[in-house]
Design a protein around this motif. Structure first.
Motif, PDB file in Angstrom:
ATOM      1  N   TYR A  50       0.840  -1.191   0.000  1.00 41.19           N
ATOM      2  CA  TYR A  50       0.000   0.000   0.000  1.00 41.19           C
ATOM      3  C   TYR A  50       0.871   1.235   0.000  1.00 41.19           C
ATOM      4  CZ  TYR A  50       1.001   0.493   5.014  1.00 41.19           C
ATOM      5  OH  TYR A  50       1.621   0.640   6.228  1.00 41.19           O
ATOM      6  N   THR A  51       0.267   2.370  -0.345  1.00 45.72           N
ATOM      7  CA  THR A  51       0.930   3.666  -0.276  1.00 45.72           C
ATOM      8  C   THR A  51      -0.058   4.676   0.280  1.00 45.72           C
ATOM      9  OG1 THR A  51       2.228   3.133  -2.231  1.00 45.72           O
ATOM     10  CG2 THR A  51       2.170   5.429  -1.583  1.00 45.72           C
ATOM     11  N   VAL A  52       0.397   5.469   1.238  1.00 44.78           N
ATOM     12  CA  VAL A  52      -0.381   6.597   1.733  1.00 44.78           C
ATOM     13  C   VAL A  52       0.369   7.855   1.326  1.00 44.78           C
ATOM     14  CG1 VAL A  52      -1.291   7.789   3.755  1.00 44.78           C
ATOM     15  CG2 VAL A  52      -1.210   5.285   3.713  1.00 44.78           C
ATOM     16  N   THR A  53      -0.311   8.757   0.657  1.00 46.07           N
ATOM     17  CA  THR A  53       0.311  10.015   0.230  1.00 46.07           C
ATOM     18  C   THR A  53      -0.311  11.153   1.017  1.00 46.07           C
ATOM     19  OG1 THR A  53       0.570   9.056  -1.972  1.00 46.07           O
ATOM     20  CG2 THR A  53       0.878  11.428  -1.763  1.00 46.07           C
ATOM     21  N   TYR A  54       0.528  11.959   1.669  1.00 44.17           N
ATOM     22  CA  TYR A  54       0.013  13.070   2.478  1.00 44.17           C
ATOM     23  C   TYR A  54       0.937  14.261   2.286  1.00 44.17           C
ATOM     24  CZ  TYR A  54       3.686  11.653   5.761  1.00 44.17           C
ATOM     25  OH  TYR A  54       4.893  11.335   6.334  1.00 44.17           O
ATOM     26  N   PRO A  55       0.464  15.487   2.614  1.00 49.26           N
ATOM     27  CA  PRO A  55       1.306  16.662   2.374  1.00 49.26           C
ATOM     28  C   PRO A  55       2.461  16.721   3.373  1.00 49.26           C
ATOM     29  CG  PRO A  55      -0.776  17.297   3.379  1.00 49.26           C
ATOM     30  CD  PRO A  55      -0.887  15.837   3.088  1.00 49.26           C
ATOM     31  N   LYS A  72      -4.263  10.418   0.607  1.00 47.52           N
ATOM     32  CA  LYS A  72      -4.805   9.394  -0.284  1.00 47.52           C
ATOM     33  C   LYS A  72      -4.162   8.044   0.006  1.00 47.52           C
ATOM     34  CE  LYS A  72      -5.844  12.477  -4.128  1.00 47.52           C
ATOM     35  NZ  LYS A  72      -5.733  12.722  -5.560  1.00 47.52           N
ATOM     36  N   VAL A  73      -4.952   7.008  -0.208  1.00 42.27           N
ATOM     37  CA  VAL A  73      -4.471   5.652   0.021  1.00 42.27           C
ATOM     38  C   VAL A  73      -4.703   4.814  -1.234  1.00 42.27           C
ATOM     39  CG1 VAL A  73      -4.600   3.606   1.475  1.00 42.27           C
ATOM     40  CG2 VAL A  73      -5.114   5.854   2.450  1.00 42.27           C
ATOM     41  N   SER A  74      -3.658   4.090  -1.650  1.00 39.83           N
ATOM     42  CA  SER A  74      -3.805   3.065  -2.685  1.00 39.83           C
ATOM     43  C   SER A  74      -3.281   1.775  -2.085  1.00 39.83           C
ATOM     44  CB  SER A  74      -3.004   3.425  -3.933  1.00 39.83           C
ATOM     45  OG  SER A  74      -3.561   4.542  -4.582  1.00 39.83           O
ATOM     46  N   SER A  75      -4.029   0.673  -2.259  1.00 35.32           N
ATOM     47  CA  SER A  75      -3.585  -0.569  -1.624  1.00 35.32           C
ATOM     48  C   SER A  75      -3.954  -1.788  -2.440  1.00 35.32           C
ATOM     49  CB  SER A  75      -4.195  -0.699  -0.221  1.00 35.32           C
ATOM     50  OG  SER A  75      -5.592  -0.921  -0.315  1.00 35.32           O
ATOM     51  N   ASN A  76      -3.190  -2.834  -2.255  1.00 32.11           N
ATOM     52  CA  ASN A  76      -3.484  -4.152  -2.824  1.00 32.11           C
ATOM     53  C   ASN A  76      -3.135  -5.162  -1.737  1.00 32.11           C
ATOM     54  OD1 ASN A  76      -3.397  -6.592  -4.544  1.00 32.11           O
ATOM     55  ND2 ASN A  76      -3.676  -5.106  -6.151  1.00 32.11           N
ATOM     56  N   LEU A  77      -4.146  -5.482  -0.911  1.00 35.26           N
ATOM     57  CA  LEU A  77      -3.920  -6.305   0.281  1.00 35.26           C
ATOM     58  C   LEU A  77      -4.635  -7.642   0.169  1.00 35.26           C
ATOM     59  CD1 LEU A  77      -4.704  -3.560   2.938  1.00 35.26           C
ATOM     60  CD2 LEU A  77      -2.446  -4.201   2.081  1.00 35.26           C
ATOM     61  N   ARG A  78      -4.412  -8.478   1.139  1.00 34.84           N
ATOM     62  CA  ARG A  78      -5.123  -9.758   1.219  1.00 34.84           C
ATOM     63  C   ARG A  78      -6.592  -9.482   1.491  1.00 34.84           C
ATOM     64  NH1 ARG A  78      -1.714 -13.970   0.948  1.00 34.84           N
ATOM     65  NH2 ARG A  78       0.437 -13.580   1.525  1.00 34.84           N
ATOM     66  N   THR A  79      -7.427 -10.412   1.015  1.00 39.25           N
ATOM     67  CA  THR A  79      -8.862 -10.319   1.238  1.00 39.25           C
ATOM     68  C   THR A  79      -9.150 -10.107   2.716  1.00 39.25           C
ATOM     69  OG1 THR A  79      -9.197 -11.817  -0.615  1.00 39.25           O
ATOM     70  CG2 THR A  79     -11.043 -11.548   0.909  1.00 39.25           C
ATOM     71  N   GLY A  80     -10.072  -9.206   3.010  1.00 37.58           N
ATOM     72  CA  GLY A  80     -10.470  -8.986   4.398  1.00 37.58           C
ATOM     73  C   GLY A  80      -9.636  -7.970   5.137  1.00 37.58           C
ATOM     74  N   LYS A  81      -8.688  -7.341   4.452  1.00 42.88           N
ATOM     75  CA  LYS A  81      -7.835  -6.348   5.104  1.00 42.88           C
ATOM     76  C   LYS A  81      -8.140  -4.959   4.572  1.00 42.88           C
ATOM     77  CE  LYS A  81      -5.491  -9.246   7.614  1.00 42.88           C
ATOM     78  NZ  LYS A  81      -5.627  -9.229   9.085  1.00 42.88           N
TER      79      LYS A  81
ATOM     80  N   SER B 137      -7.967  -8.571  -4.406  1.00 39.60           N
ATOM     81  CA  SER B 137      -7.289  -8.686  -3.128  1.00 39.60           C
ATOM     82  C   SER B 137      -6.449  -9.966  -3.141  1.00 39.60           C
ATOM     83  CB  SER B 137      -8.295  -8.717  -1.982  1.00 39.60           C
ATOM     84  OG  SER B 137      -9.214  -9.773  -2.158  1.00 39.60           O
ATOM     85  N   ILE B 138      -5.379  -9.936  -2.374  1.00 35.60           N
ATOM     86  CA  ILE B 138      -4.460 -11.073  -2.373  1.00 35.60           C
ATOM     87  C   ILE B 138      -5.147 -12.251  -1.699  1.00 35.60           C
ATOM     88  CG2 ILE B 138      -2.244 -11.892  -1.550  1.00 35.60           C
ATOM     89  CD1 ILE B 138      -1.336  -8.937  -1.769  1.00 35.60           C
ATOM     90  N   ASP B 139      -5.314 -13.327  -2.438  1.00 33.24           N
ATOM     91  CA  ASP B 139      -6.066 -14.466  -1.929  1.00 33.24           C
ATOM     92  C   ASP B 139      -5.769 -15.645  -2.838  1.00 33.24           C
ATOM     93  OD1 ASP B 139      -9.282 -14.300  -0.272  1.00 33.24           O
ATOM     94  OD2 ASP B 139      -7.880 -15.990  -0.464  1.00 33.24           O
ATOM     95  N   ASN B 140      -6.340 -16.803  -2.502  1.00 32.56           N
ATOM     96  CA  ASN B 140      -6.245 -17.974  -3.364  1.00 32.56           C
ATOM     97  C   ASN B 140      -7.531 -18.090  -4.173  1.00 32.56           C
ATOM     98  OD1 ASN B 140      -3.699 -18.777  -2.337  1.00 32.56           O
ATOM     99  ND2 ASN B 140      -4.707 -19.611  -0.538  1.00 32.56           N
TER     100      ASN B 140
END
Lengths: 158, 154, 155
Positions: A50-55, A72-81, B137-140
């Protein structure tokens, strides 16, 4: 002259076939079958990225009651996060100080604790504000005042 | 001396293989086999599972065919993806969209008789664009490819 | 009636340019970072503003040897500056026949604001006239002038 009798034993070796061990078969009786396609995430460590961008600096123009900012937040996380971001004072109070420690008090408004709606977001925007009362402006000597806020990010359950 | 011996040997050999002059023609008998009742057979070998590394945009899934069919017949294999075009996680709460590359979803064999050791091979290509990976999202995730085989004229 | 001298200094202001703020980032490896809240008052306001309210007139009674007056300072200026007011006699009390009665400005001839930000801060002054001046003056109406000058001085 000697006759050389060469006996060449042709070894018919079954080549190691690049077919998964558990293959299925279709034939005249079984004309349809399925294969499973699955993803392999074994190379991915942690909860994702993820990335958080702030001034880096928030400029407040003299006499302005409310100044708006965003992170701003951009993220690619595991399901449920999800990602949670907290904007907070560093512990010395919400006061801007000049070189002689004269104070210019302010308050924070808007979303100072932001949480993304899911594990995958692109430029999710959160708005917050810095507010200075008019009486505070009127009582402040013309000078340069500053304070520090801390931005903290955490991976949390969605 | 050697030459004379050769000639004599040749003559002896000729006599041993000549039909006795005293044989007589009886008639001719056709030799035939009726394959009309013989069942055609073919085997399409498909992988049970194909694994795609996270981020991989194309995955080739190979299968093979061997057959013994009537003259002029071949095997046509058709591959279909999940109807909604989505791989799913175990809880069915997250999805990864995919498709099958055009031109790789069908294969027809080129011969009626294909020995197993020379099975004809083809591949269906699973496509997952980077944009789809980025949305997931990261998963199987698991999807199902359905292979169907039928006889066809070739 | 009071006169108010307002001196608004010419402010050399930097045009507020829409310079995009530099962004800072957090990620998996850097989960906390600082941001500066900044007020650049000197750029926004320059020297600031101030005003001095002075009496419209100081009225003496024949024979007064002292007469008190008051002026008020209001200011919002830079931290290390103060408004300084200086009084001076511009003209002795003079009548139509150009006869004069001398007076002096004292207590005090200068007044300095207590801090950079003051609101109607009162400062007093006194006019002194020697009794002998009165004794030697013909009975008439006399008028003189005192001037007030304001400036910024270092604290």
């Amino acid at each position: 002259m000697k006759k050389v009798i060469s006996l060449v034993m042709a070894l018919v070796m079954m080549m190691a076939i690049m077919v998964p061990a558990f293959a299925a078969e279709l034939n005249a009786t079984t004309q349809s079958g399925t294969a499973t396609v699955q993803t392999d995430t074994s190379a991915i460590t942690g909860d994702g990225t993820y990335t958080v961008t702030y001034p880096a600096t928030m400029n407040i123009v003299w006499s302005t009651a409310t100044t708006n900012f965003e992170y701003k937040v951009s993220s690619n996380l595991r399901t449920g996060k999800a990602i949670q971001v907290v904007v907070a004072d560093t512990g010395d109070g919400l006061n801007m100080l000049n070189a002689s420690n004269a104070t210019l008090a302010y308050t924070l408004g808007g979303t100072t604790t932001g949480k993304t709606t899911g594990p995958v977001v692109t430029d999710a925007t959160f708005n917050y504000s810095i507010n200075v009362d008019s009486a505070v402006w009127a009582a402040a000597a013309i000078d340069t005042y500053s304070d520090t806020l801390t931005f903290t990010s955490t991976v949390v359950d969605a | 001396m050697k030459k004379v011996l050769s000639l004599v040997l040749a003559f002896v050999l000729m006599f041993t293989i000549c039909i006795p002059v005293f044989a007589e023609y009886v008639g001719s008998t056709p030799v035939r086999v009726d394959g009309s009742t013989v069942g055609a057979s073919y085997t399409v070998t498909i992988p049970a599972t194909a694994t795609i590394t996270w981020g991989q945009t194309e995955k080739s899934v190979e299968y093979s065919v061997y057959s013994q069919l009537a003259t002029g017949k071949g095997v046509k294999v058709t591959v279909n993806a999940d109807a909604d075009g989505k791989m799913k996680n175990a809880a069915n709460t997250a999805f990864l969209e995919y498709s099958l590359k055009s031109g790789t979803t069908e294969y027809t064999t080129t011969k009626s008789v294909i020995l197993s050791e020379n099975a004809e091979k083809s591949s269906v290509v699973v496509q997952i664009p980077t944009a789809n990976w980025d949305k997931a999202s990261i998963d199987n995730y698991v999807g199902t490819l359905t292979f169907s085989a039928e006889l066809t004229n070739i | 009636m009071k006169k108010v001298i307002s001196v608004v200094l010419a402010l050399v202001m930097m045009m507020a340019v829409m310079v995009p703020a530099f962004a800072a980032t957090l990620d998996v490896n850097t989960q906390s970072g600082n941001s500066t809240v900044l007020v650049d008052g000197i750029t926004d306001k320059g020297d600031g503003t101030y005003s001095v309210e002075i009496p419209a007139s100081v009225d003496l009674i024949w024979g007064d040897t002292t007469k008190a007056g008051e002026y008020k300072i209001t200011s919002q200026v830079q931290t290390d500056k103060r408004v300084k007011v200086t009084l001076a006699k511009a003209k002795d009390l003079t009548n139509a026949a150009n006869e004069t009665i001398e007076f002096a400005v004292a207590d005090a001839t200068t007044g300095i604001a207590n801090s950079a930000v003051v609101n109607n801060e009162a400062h007093t002054f006194n006019l002194t006239i020697d009794a002998s001046e009165w004794a030697a003056a013909s009975i008439a109406t006399y008028e003189g002038t005192i001037t007030f000058t304001a400036e910024l001085a270092d604290a």
